[in-house]
Scaffold this active site. Sequence first.
Site, PDB file in Angstrom:
ATOM      1  N   CYS A 101       0.835  -1.204   0.000  1.00  4.90           N
ATOM      2  CA  CYS A 101       0.000   0.000   0.000  1.00  4.90           C
ATOM      3  C   CYS A 101       0.868   1.252   0.000  1.00  4.90           C
ATOM      4  O   CYS A 101       0.612   2.201  -0.751  1.00  4.90           O
ATOM      5  CB  CYS A 101      -0.931  -0.015   1.207  1.00  4.90           C
ATOM      6  SG  CYS A 101      -2.115   1.351   1.229  1.00  4.90           S
ATOM      7  N   CYS A 199      -6.310  -4.048   6.836  1.00  2.00           N
ATOM      8  CA  CYS A 199      -7.466  -3.159   6.780  1.00  2.00           C
ATOM      9  C   CYS A 199      -8.630  -3.741   5.988  1.00  2.00           C
ATOM     10  O   CYS A 199      -9.786  -3.472   6.296  1.00  2.00           O
ATOM     11  CB  CYS A 199      -7.063  -1.796   6.206  1.00  2.00           C
ATOM     12  SG  CYS A 199      -6.585  -1.805   4.467  1.00  2.00           S
TER      13      CYS A 199
END
Length: 382
Positions: A101, A199
């Site tokens: 990410c 997440c």
Amino acid sequence: MKVLAAMSGGVDSAVAAARAVDAGHDVVGVHLALSRMPGTLRTGSRGCCTIEDSRDAWRACDVLGIPYYVWDFSERFKEDVVDDFIAEYAAGRTPNPCMRCNERIKFAALLEKAIALGFDAVCTGHYAKVIEDADGNRELHRAADWAKDQSYVLGVLTHEQLKHSLFPLAETPSKAEVREEAERRGLSVANKPDSHDICFIPDGDTRGWLEERIEMSEGEIVDQSGTSVGKHPGAHAFTVGQRKGLKLGRPAPDGKPRFVLEIRPKENKVVVGPEALLAVDRLRGIKISWAGLPLAEAFSGEAFECMVQVRAHADPVAARASLARVESGAGSAADELVVDLVEPLRGVAPGQTMVLYRGTRVLGQATIDSARSLDWDPAAVS
């Protein structure tokens, strides 16, 4: 300086943006929408990028008096992070989605768009430090608070990206101080729990999540000599170092527990053995990148002294590293990072990221392609 503040909806990014404003920068806040179907509320400290997080980011920007936008990066996040995570597990590796990410979303896609729109830098709430050397070249270093240091997950940043990165929390001595500052500034996120885990798997059930996305089929569990000791429902559901859930039908000769040593998805096998064989002495890494200018030794073929860290909150260990040119077939070749550890590390899995340090400075990183104990030859398993 025109600064784009990445606002996660947490306390760190809110205080980082506030400090950027105090420093006199022209700051604009942006929240990244990373899911087309975000949850409405977070579950304690699990998950992120929910509608609640977006609203918290907006409230923080309102208090700071800066513009606020939401940018939809959900498709890019799915392709570069979620799909990559699934593909890595399908190949028998254990990836770190936070590294991907940072590499592909926050400091590639976001930074590219920010620069295209005329911003000079992207500001985040990471605990890390950027230092300029005598020639003005930027280096990535650990934050002042080593307990909260996040330089490991930023090890993927390149020299060019560091030129446009701003980490206002670098010198902060503790997270408690950040929360106290948020309270003084009237930011509603002052006591919001930190997010953790993956997440996009907010319930923390990685195995269950993967079982819905990777075809699982029953296979053999074998010991380090290749002898079958049990069955598994799908090799992709296991990780190196795992002990629980093996359900072995044949106990070890010494009666001691066995651990997952290796996953072989092509053969649909899980290799288990004694805990001692989880200690690895040599790491080989691919997909190498350098945080700032690389060391001169890196391309001279010489081995160089460093510290290596293989998990976000692990202690670094002393090592000697060198680059090796490896033939990859069809006449092509690629660099491989070979790291010999002074002291063995336990339970390192292919797919994890190793980050190299010298003192507080981050030298660079590589994805672990193999991790082996010099006391065991995996080729013995047939």
